[in-house]
Design an enzyme around this catalytic site. Structure first.
Site, PDB file in Angstrom:
ATOM      1  CB  CYS A 159     -91.161 -94.177 -16.676  1.00 38.08           C
ATOM      2  SG  CYS A 159     -90.507 -95.336 -15.455  1.00 38.08           S
ATOM      3  CG  HIS A 290     -95.299 -90.561 -14.694  1.00 34.11           C
ATOM      4  ND1 HIS A 290     -94.934 -91.237 -15.843  1.00 34.11           N
ATOM      5  CD2 HIS A 290     -94.501 -91.039 -13.705  1.00 34.11           C
ATOM      6  CE1 HIS A 290     -93.956 -92.084 -15.560  1.00 34.11           C
ATOM      7  NE2 HIS A 290     -93.675 -91.984 -14.269  1.00 34.11           N
ATOM      8  CG  HIS A 340     -95.101 -97.727 -14.813  1.00 31.33           C
ATOM      9  ND1 HIS A 340     -94.785 -97.335 -16.099  1.00 31.33           N
ATOM     10  CD2 HIS A 340     -94.365 -96.916 -14.006  1.00 31.33           C
ATOM     11  CE1 HIS A 340     -93.917 -96.350 -16.060  1.00 31.33           C
ATOM     12  NE2 HIS A 340     -93.649 -96.071 -14.799  1.00 31.33           N
TER      13      HIS A 340
END
Length: 636
Positions: A159, A290, A340
């Site tokens: 990520c 995030h 995401h």
């Protein structure tokens, strides 16, 4: 001045293509949301089938890979703009840094199923070429005439991948290693990955609610984003849409999937980005968070943001109260809108933050409900006009990897980092992993080591052997870069075999983290407290040399004083079959691992060898860790 100026970009997300992919709503408007019930994930049997898919126009042609098409779309947009604003750029020294989490996973799923089903060699060969993590990267570059670019790297850092890729691009420009950088990331949705996140209980039953009470997780998304970067003093009149003025990276070294709940690792990354730019926190009005909307991540990130923007205390030791508090920044949780997007997340979110700086509009948050007092954040219901000067982009990933970028709307005035020489201190090699010896060397229980995949055990064994040479204390605080040839291919097949046999709801949650190529770096970081930058790389079968080059770059740029390089290959049956199908069966490929320690301190120059940050990467020679061994032998 040496900001990395964005002079072109390309993006695809569930919100659209180009500027639409990262758009900021007009003043007074709420945040658009593209997350919806996903029929493909529902058909696979997942209980929480919510996701955000890119426009249907990016469905691949028969035989093509969707991840490749997404990356090609983003790259094509950026290159078209470059042709207009910087004619002749193809004749310049170009660097390419692209990150991903899943790479060619969609094609790998098909390859695993066909191999298990006894498909003929011709059918398997057609799939094998696209089943590696690096296949979409290389296929997209080849389609756009960039396949011969010498300075290129493919970051496999889950990520945080594209945030790290942009940061590495900034370092290349600082060192004058190239004139122009193409940096970003990509990922496509796959059942393989969605099943893993659901098994870890990280996905939402409806829509993400970051920083709110009752939040229950993320929804996955897909997309790609690429920015073209040049130094401020070399932009040749090209218009600038944003500036990357600072970069920082760190590792939690606490847990392979759960964040450090104190947020201290993310604080180190964010503080490093601010220091790199010479920019005070008081001038940062926006944090691109995030914000996965999981209970632990949001609480950790809230603590990190609070620490980064806390009022400084007097430096004279007088015990006087802290100075006036810094106004809290607006927090933008973009994943609640586009899902995401894994390897694309950092780049897409950075472009959204850059759009907010340009428009001088603070973006709203797409989440509802009462704010969690344990995860406070300044969230806006609707877009507001604000005099934004800078934004801090924060990213966190599997393996405990953290990365941060400081984006500014005007020149920061930073000076380029002066590169310093880098030296090879020591190296060690292992040909296997003995669990008893490894448990004794690391202090990790044997049964826990047995639950790790073969690649992580090999990497840990190599770092343990390195620690025996230099002392474990010498490794503490270093960073780590892992280099891969075929990464976690055999681990992935084991995980996917259970998915095929029992269904997506019954995958093995303990094995899923090991399918990330960054897991090997994370496990080594936890065992030896490697709290510097960490990630994995692999643009081809010579990925071990790519790791050496990336680690050398970070030491040269003072992002770390010491870096560990680890390359490992478990040489399992799936990897061997794939190499045979690709016609590479005659090339050396064995089980084993190598670990190196790089440092800035020359110590005794007569005993240490200097490492060239521009060392070439050979993807046609020995495979994996054997390429690193050959490099070592050539320098004896």
């Amino acid at each position: 001045m040496s900001d990395a100026c964005v002079i072109a970009s390309g993006a695809v997300s569930a919100l659209g293509v180009g500027p639409l992919a990262c758009r900021v709503p007009d003043v007074g408007q709420p945040a658009p949301v593209a997350i919806a019930h996903d029929e493909e994930l529902a058909r696979a049997g997942l209980q929480r089938p919510f996701a955000a898919r890119a426009p249907a126009a990016f469905g691949p042609a028969p035989g093509a890979d969707r991840a490749t098409e997404l990356l090609k779309a983003a790259l094509s947009q950026a290159l078209a703009t470059l042709d207009a604003v910087r004619p002749g750029w193809r004749g310049e020294r170009v660097g390419i840094a692209i990150g991903t989490s899943s790479g060619g996973m969609l094609t790998a799923e098909r390859f695993f199923a066909a191999r298990a089903g006894g498909a003929d060699a011709g059918s398997l060969a057609a799939l094998a070429s696209g089943a590696t993590y690096f296949a979409p990267f290389n296929d997209a570059l080849a389609a756009l005439g960039l396949e011969r670019t010498p300075l290129r790297t493919h970051l496999l850092a889950a990520c945080a991948a594209s945030t790290l890729a942009i940061g590495l691009g900034l370092r290349w420009l600082d060192r004058d290693a190239c004139d122009l950088v193409l940096a970003g990331g990509y990922d496509a949705l796959s059942v393989f990955v969605a099943a893993g996140f659901e098994a870890l209980r990280a996905t939402t039953a409806s829509r993400p609610r970051p920083f709110r009470l009752g939040r229950d997780g993320m929804a996955l998304g897909e997309g790609a984003a690429v920015v073209a970067l040049v130094r401020e003093d070399r932009r040749r009149g090209a218009p600038v849409t944003a500036r990357v003025a600072g970069f920082g990276a760190s590792t939690d070294a606490v847990h392979i999937t759960a964040p450090d709940r104190t947020g201290s690792g993310l604080v180190r990354a964010g503080a490093a980005a601010l220091a790199d730019a010479g920019w005070p926190a008081s001038r940062v009005g926006l944090v691109s968070a995030h914000a996965t909307a999981t209970p632990y991540n949001d609480a950790m990130e809230s603590r990190a943001i609070a620490a980064l923007f806390a009022a400084p205390r007097p430096a004279d030791g007088s015990g006087a109260p802290p100075c006036a508090a810094v106004p809290p920044p607006v927090v933008h949780p973009f994943k609640a809108q586009i899902g995401h997007t894994l390897g694309a997340a950092g780049a897409l979110e950075a472009l959204a933050a850059a759009a907010a700086l340009t428009a001088r509009v603070a973006p709203p948050a797409a989440s509802e409900g009462e704010l969690d007092p344990d995860a406070p954040a300044l969230l806006l219901e609707r877009a507001e006009p604000r005099p934004l000067d800078a934004a801090l982009k924060l990213s966190a990933a599997f393996g405990g990897a953290n990365a941060a970028l400081l984006l500014t709307s005007s020149p920061s005035g930073r000076s380029p980092r002066r590169p310093r020489p880098v030296y090879l201190r020591a190296h060690a090699r292992v040909t296997g992993a003995d669990l008893g010896r490894l448990a004794e060397a690391t202090g990790i229980a044997r049964d826990r080591l047995a639950r790790l995949d073969a690649l992580c055990r090999l990497g840990l064994s190599a770092v343990a052997a390195l620690a025996a040479v230099v002392g474990a204390d010498r490794l503490r605080g270093a960073g780590i870069v892992a280099g891969h040839a075929l990464a976690t291919l055999d681990t992935n097949e084991i995980y996917d075999a259970r998915r095929r046999a029992r269904g997506a709801r019954f995958v093995e949650p303990r094995l899923f983290p090991a399918t990330s190529p960054n897991a090997i770096a994370g496990e080594c970081a936890i065992a030896y407290q490697l709290t510097g930058p960490s990630f994995a790389v692999g643009a081809g079968l010579g990925g071990a040399l790519e790791a050496l080059r990336a680690a050398t770059e970070l030491v040269a740029a003072s992002d770390a004083d010491r870096m560990v390089v680890v390359a490992a290959d478990d040489a399992g049956p799936v990897a061997r079959d794939l190499l045979g199908l690709l016609g590479a069966q005659s090339r050396a490929f064995t089980c084993g691992a190598v670990a190196l320690l790089l440092q800035a301190d020359p110590g005794d120059p007569a005993r240490l060898r200097q490492v060239d940050p521009d060392l070439p990467v050979d993807n046609e020679g020995p495979i994996g860790h054997l390429a690193l061994l050959r490099w070592l032998e050539e320098r004896r």
